[in-house]
Design a protein around this motif. Structure first.
Motif, mmCIF file in Angstrom:
data_model
loop_
_atom_site.group_PDB
_atom_site.id
_atom_site.type_symbol
_atom_site.label_atom_id
_atom_site.label_comp_id
_atom_site.label_asym_id
_atom_site.label_seq_id
_atom_site.Cartn_x
_atom_site.Cartn_y
_atom_site.Cartn_z
ATOM 1 N N ARG A 172 8.331 11.108 7.708
ATOM 2 C CA ARG A 172 8.313 10.855 6.273
ATOM 3 C C ARG A 172 6.854 10.844 5.827
ATOM 4 N NH1 ARG A 172 9.006 5.982 8.969
ATOM 5 N NH2 ARG A 172 7.569 4.354 8.311
ATOM 6 N N PRO A 173 6.623 11.250 4.630
ATOM 7 C CA PRO A 173 5.210 11.296 4.199
ATOM 8 C C PRO A 173 4.662 9.898 3.953
ATOM 9 C CG PRO A 173 6.665 11.986 2.428
ATOM 10 C CD PRO A 173 7.533 11.755 3.615
ATOM 11 N N PHE A 174 3.390 9.723 4.228
ATOM 12 C CA PHE A 174 2.719 8.457 3.983
ATOM 13 C C PHE A 174 1.797 8.639 2.784
ATOM 14 C CE2 PHE A 174 3.517 5.573 7.542
ATOM 15 C CZ PHE A 174 4.252 6.391 8.358
ATOM 16 N N VAL A 175 1.952 7.760 1.822
ATOM 17 C CA VAL A 175 1.197 7.909 0.573
ATOM 18 C C VAL A 175 0.301 6.701 0.373
ATOM 19 C CG1 VAL A 175 1.405 8.042 -1.933
ATOM 20 C CG2 VAL A 175 2.989 9.284 -0.487
ATOM 21 N N SER A 176 -0.930 6.947 0.003
ATOM 22 C CA SER A 176 -1.817 5.846 -0.379
ATOM 23 C C SER A 176 -2.718 6.306 -1.499
ATOM 24 C CB SER A 176 -2.687 5.410 0.799
ATOM 25 O OG SER A 176 -1.926 4.733 1.754
ATOM 26 N N GLN A 177 -3.361 5.346 -2.140
ATOM 27 C CA GLN A 177 -4.222 5.672 -3.274
ATOM 28 C C GLN A 177 -5.604 5.127 -3.034
ATOM 29 O OE1 GLN A 177 -1.009 5.051 -6.793
ATOM 30 N NE2 GLN A 177 -1.858 3.250 -5.841
ATOM 31 N N ALA A 178 -6.562 5.696 -3.746
ATOM 32 C CA ALA A 178 -7.921 5.169 -3.621
ATOM 33 C C ALA A 178 -8.649 5.344 -4.938
ATOM 34 C CB ALA A 178 -8.697 5.882 -2.518
ATOM 35 N N VAL A 179 -9.580 4.446 -5.168
ATOM 36 C CA VAL A 179 -10.454 4.529 -6.334
ATOM 37 C C VAL A 179 -11.868 4.549 -5.794
ATOM 38 C CG1 VAL A 179 -11.201 3.371 -8.417
ATOM 39 C CG2 VAL A 179 -8.823 3.234 -7.717
ATOM 40 N N CYS A 187 2.117 -6.576 6.610
ATOM 41 C CA CYS A 187 1.650 -5.660 5.556
ATOM 42 C C CYS A 187 0.999 -4.468 6.224
ATOM 43 C CB CYS A 187 0.631 -6.354 4.659
ATOM 44 S SG CYS A 187 1.326 -7.643 3.645
ATOM 45 N N CYS A 188 1.825 -3.519 6.697
ATOM 46 C CA CYS A 188 1.250 -2.458 7.513
ATOM 47 C C CYS A 188 1.147 -1.136 6.772
ATOM 48 C CB CYS A 188 2.067 -2.261 8.779
ATOM 49 S SG CYS A 188 3.802 -2.102 8.409
ATOM 50 N N TYR A 189 1.487 -1.115 5.506
ATOM 51 C CA TYR A 189 1.337 0.111 4.739
ATOM 52 C C TYR A 189 0.226 -0.093 3.728
ATOM 53 C CZ TYR A 189 5.823 1.374 6.711
ATOM 54 O OH TYR A 189 6.832 1.661 7.575
ATOM 55 N N GLN A 201 -2.060 4.439 9.430
ATOM 56 C CA GLN A 201 -0.777 3.800 9.127
ATOM 57 C C GLN A 201 0.349 4.495 9.867
ATOM 58 O OE1 GLN A 201 -0.025 3.626 4.849
ATOM 59 N NE2 GLN A 201 -2.211 3.510 4.568
ATOM 60 N N ALA A 202 0.299 5.833 9.877
ATOM 61 C CA ALA A 202 1.354 6.581 10.564
ATOM 62 C C ALA A 202 1.338 6.273 12.053
ATOM 63 C CB ALA A 202 1.171 8.079 10.330
ATOM 64 N N MET A 203 0.142 6.157 12.627
ATOM 65 C CA MET A 203 0.080 5.839 14.054
ATOM 66 C C MET A 203 0.608 4.454 14.321
ATOM 67 S SD MET A 203 -2.998 7.660 15.918
ATOM 68 C CE MET A 203 -2.051 7.555 17.379
ATOM 69 N N TYR A 204 0.388 3.519 13.386
ATOM 70 C CA TYR A 204 0.932 2.171 13.560
ATOM 71 C C TYR A 204 2.448 2.202 13.578
ATOM 72 C CZ TYR A 204 -3.216 -0.806 13.192
ATOM 73 O OH TYR A 204 -4.390 -1.470 13.423
ATOM 74 N N GLN A 205 3.036 3.241 12.985
ATOM 75 C CA GLN A 205 4.485 3.337 13.012
ATOM 76 C C GLN A 205 4.963 4.119 14.216
ATOM 77 O OE1 GLN A 205 6.226 1.604 10.753
ATOM 78 N NE2 GLN A 205 4.171 0.990 10.164
ATOM 79 N N GLY A 206 4.063 4.549 15.069
ATOM 80 C CA GLY A 206 4.478 5.218 16.288
ATOM 81 C C GLY A 206 4.335 6.727 16.258
ATOM 82 N N PHE A 207 3.942 7.307 15.136
ATOM 83 C CA PHE A 207 3.780 8.761 15.105
ATOM 84 C C PHE A 207 2.407 9.124 15.657
ATOM 85 C CE2 PHE A 207 7.550 9.235 12.798
ATOM 86 C CZ PHE A 207 7.587 8.297 11.788
ATOM 87 N N TRP A 208 2.284 10.326 16.216
ATOM 88 C CA TRP A 208 0.955 10.813 16.592
ATOM 89 C C TRP A 208 1.019 12.330 16.635
ATOM 90 C CZ3 TRP A 208 -0.157 12.329 21.983
ATOM 91 C CH2 TRP A 208 0.993 12.292 22.787
ATOM 92 N N SER A 209 -0.007 12.957 17.142
ATOM 93 C CA SER A 209 -0.084 14.406 16.953
ATOM 94 C C SER A 209 1.028 15.147 17.689
ATOM 95 C CB SER A 209 -1.449 14.929 17.378
ATOM 96 O OG SER A 209 -1.795 14.414 18.628
ATOM 97 N N GLU A 210 1.568 14.563 18.754
ATOM 98 C CA GLU A 210 2.688 15.238 19.409
ATOM 99 C C GLU A 210 4.022 14.828 18.816
ATOM 100 O OE1 GLU A 210 2.263 17.484 21.730
ATOM 101 O OE2 GLU A 210 0.096 17.248 21.636
ATOM 102 N N ALA A 211 4.056 13.688 18.144
ATOM 103 C CA ALA A 211 5.300 13.239 17.508
ATOM 104 C C ALA A 211 4.988 13.129 16.028
ATOM 105 C CB ALA A 211 5.715 11.876 18.075
#
Lengths: 399, 313
Positions: free
Chosen positions: A320-327, A259-261, A306-316
């Motif tokens: 795809r956009p990452f969406v989350s919600q908060a209350v 459950c990584c997202y 979450q994006a970093m867990y998928q391997g993306f970072w500031s140079e890469a």
């Protein structure tokens, strides 16, 4: 250095190399009393704030049956309104009628009773000791939120298969570390060198739901919905203070978790940020700022991690956009936020040619109920409940 | 209270039956509940609690025991998508329980924090048949002569005899039937945790206390044989070993040693998994034990779920 991170074999290795060098950095607190903190946070994270909720596709909106039951405190024998629905499990949600027949209509009555039950349990029925000093939020709103969300999510899992595969975290830790902007080192043996400005968010949401599949994007990756505020002062004027410690990137669980997202986070405002305090100091306009800054900072940290867990970072940068919600709530007033992360490229070199901006939608805080009196919840607000249900029912289109 | 289960039995006038009652066993065996698919999720729940929940290398027991419990309860709660009447349950944390009774002219009282209590709107139906209940008449309670049965109990001058379902809930509380008590032994230091035998005894005493308080509330304070026995379940764990217990209160007439006795079914020392390896063990450059959960026993989780579903399905 960048080559090494690019070439790292596993995500854990990438994260380790990314945060290896420790230097003094600003700790950004999502829950802060700083004036106009949300403007500063938007400039740190290159976020555009759009008031209101993002437009939802028609399919996601469940038709809501005209509530048959009267909006009363959920106590007492609930009329047998079989609600398919949304169990807003407020802590005391008492009668959550089993949704019979899985009708596509959400039974507001049931959800309402669920919510009221939870509320009544925590504030009225269960005899508790007096709240600890200045920790009012642990006494009633905290348990209320936990009960509400857990029962509601469980009941809604019949309608939302993503929830059925979700993982619920209580009091998790969310951390993120990034660079943004540049400054010259003032004193010390590195004086005169140009250094990136480092930030770290260490957040503790009250509750969060993590899911194995990503939420769908709200708007396309390259959309431009507004302006990011530019602030000429140093971050320490906010006030923000520097500290040097471990650079952590964490979504609430390690990389190996399926459950990584992220789906939804729930934040509880502490006692020292309560509304009465702001009103007393004649800073009423800052009340909404508190909710907004909490939403923006926490969601940025969560989606970016979450994006970093998928391997993306500031140079890469993210593909795809990452969406989350908060209350964000203080137990009575609820504010809803939805965040779309479009870019991680925030440090000085990569931000130059980067047109993408992160987007945050948010509402003002609205009360869920007026008052709890004698075992009755008065003035229950269905819209807030409905918004919460919509949040929980959010899922990718193919599900 | 540090008595063993045998002592607790004497104190609560209870007959012990090994294993789980047929009603719960029925839930376990019935394939309709889809217990097989949940195995994978249960394994994830254990992995999350023991391995993934923290940014450090390994979470400590104080952290992973409650997290494991929350994860398992979350999986059980998600069943209310399938059985909506499951949502007529409410979890209450940190409630206090107090119950008083007399055993052979010794006044006994159970008091204290009873862990996490799950209440339900509807009571659990009795799990023992009438014949079984009557048969307990012949059962003779083990005595500990010459040791007095109240050994190791704190003698306290009690000025108020309290009888309250946890003194916890006000009148008109809709979820009025105690369903299951959960005990989490999550202290990091081993000496602060209850040993399995003591944990079972504690579970029995508190289940008895809750059932007694409920019975007195429903049927009054006079000691008598109950027409409708009160059933309360109990689950205790230290994060790895689980103890399952179903207690049925048949009588509140506890003064004498004969007559109908109460019944308890105990399924003890069920391991949920053998070992949770956070970092792979490497000897001489060869990985001998990979990281992960080994020896996962799905049956233990199934029993947990069966006890959760009991009374509703």
């Amino acid at each position: 250095f960048n080559q090494r991170v690019h070439a790292a074999a596993t995500v854990e290795e990438k994260l380790r190399l990314y945060g290896k060098l420790q230097r003094p950095k600003y700790t950004v607190y999502p829950q802060t009393f700083a004036l106009n903190a949300d403007r500063w946070y938007r400039s740190f994270t290159k976020t555009v704030f759009v008031p209101g909720m993002p437009p939802r596709s028609a399919a996601a909106k469940p038709p809501v049956a005209a509530a048959g039951t009267t909006p009363e405190a959920a106590r007492g024998p609930e009329p047998g309104a079989e609600a398919p629905g949304a169990a807003e499990a407020p802590e005391v949600a008492k009668t959550v009628e089993p949704a019979a027949g899985a009708a596509p209509y959400l039974d507001m009555g049931e959800l309402r009773s669920l919510a009221c039950d939870a509320l009544l349990q925590e504030s009225f029925y269960q005899k508790k000791k007096r709240p600890f000093l200045y920790r009012d939020q642990d006494h009633t709103p905290g348990p209320f939120l936990t009960q509400l969300v857990s029962t509601l999510a469980a009941l809604l899992s019949g309608r939302n298969p993503l929830l059925a595969a979700s993982s619920l975290d209580l009091n998790p830790e969310v951390n993120f570390y990034w660079h943004h902007g540049e400054e010259t080192v003032v004193h010390g043996h590195r004086k005169g060198r140009v250094d990136p400005v480092r930030f770290q968010i260490d957040d503790n949401p009250h509750l969060q739901i993590r899911v194995p599949k990503q939420l769908p994007e709200v708007v396309p990756l390259e959309s431009d919905l507004g302006e990011v505020p530019v602030i000429d002062h140093k971050p320490s004027k906010l006030p923000l203070f520097k500290k040097q410690y471990e650079n952590k990137v964490f979504i609430g669980s390690k990389v190996a978790d399926p459950c990584c997202y992220g789906h939804t986070q729930f934040h509880l405002l502490p006692d020292k940020l309560k509304r009465e305090r702001f009103i007393k100091e004649r800073l009423e306009d800052q009340i909404e700022v508190v909710y907004r800054s909490n939403g923006i900072a926490s969601l940025f940290a969560w989606t970016a991690a979450q994006a970093m867990y998928q391997g993306f970072w500031s140079e890469a940068d993210v593909t795809r956009p990452f969406v989350s919600q908060a209350v964000v709530t203080d137990g009575k007033y609820f504010a809803f936020f939805c965040y779309q992360l479009n870019t991680l490229a925030l440090n000085a070199e990569t931000i130059k040619n980067n047109p993408r901006k992160n987007i945050c939608w948010g509402t003002d805080s609205k009360p869920l109920y007026d008052i709890v009196e004698d075992g009755n919840v008065k003035g229950f607000n269905d819209d807030v409940l409905l918004q919460l249900v919509r949040f929980l029912l959010n899922r990718p289109k193919e599900l | 209270l540090f008595p063993g289960v045998r002592q607790a039995q004497w104190l609560t006038k209870t007959k012990l039956v090994e294993g789980l009652p047929p009603a719960v066993q029925g839930i376990l065996d019935s394939p309709a509940h889809g217990l097989q698919e949940l195995e994978e999720r249960a394994k994830h729940a254990v992995s999350h609690a023991r391995l993934w929940d923290t940014a450090e290398v390994a979470p400590r027991r104080e952290q992973y025991c409650p997290v494991l419990f929350e994860n398992l309860i979350h999986i059980c709660r998600l069943m209310s998508g399938r059985y909506p009447s499951l949502s007529k349950r409410m979890l209450a944390r940190d409630c206090r329980i107090a119950a008083t009774w007399e055993r052979e002219s010794i006044l006994l009282q159970v008091r204290g924090l009873s862990g996490i209590l799950m209440n339900s709107m509807t009571p659990i139906p009795p799990v023992a048949s009438k014949e079984e209940i009557l048969a307990t008449k012949e059962h003779v309670l083990e005595t500990f002569y010459p040791i007095a049965p109240t050994i190791d109990l704190q003698e306290v001058n009690v000025y108020k005899e309290l009888n309250d379902t946890g003194q916890c809930f006000g009148d008109g509380y809709p979820y009025s039937h105690p369903h299951t008590l959960f005990f989490l032994e999550s202290a990091n230091v081993r000496t602060n945790r209850f040993r399995p035998e003591q944990l079972r005894a504690k579970m029995l005493m508190f289940a008895f206390g809750n059932a007694l308080a409920k019975a007195k509330e429903l049927h009054g304070n006079d000691p008598k044989v109950l027409e409708q026995p009160v059933v309360v379940q109990s689950i205790g764990t230290d994060g790895q070993l689980f103890q399952f217990m179903v207690f049925q209160l048949n009588t509140t007439d506890l003064v004498s040693n004969d007559g109908i006795k109460n019944l308890v079914w105990i399924d003890s020392d069920q391991n949920l998994y053998e070992k949770a390896q956070c970092v792979p063990e490497v000897k001489k450059g060869v990985v001998t034990k990979p990281a992960g959960i080994s020896g996962f026993q799905p049956d233990t989780f199934k029993k947990f779920l069966a006890l959760y579903l009991h009374g509703t399905v």
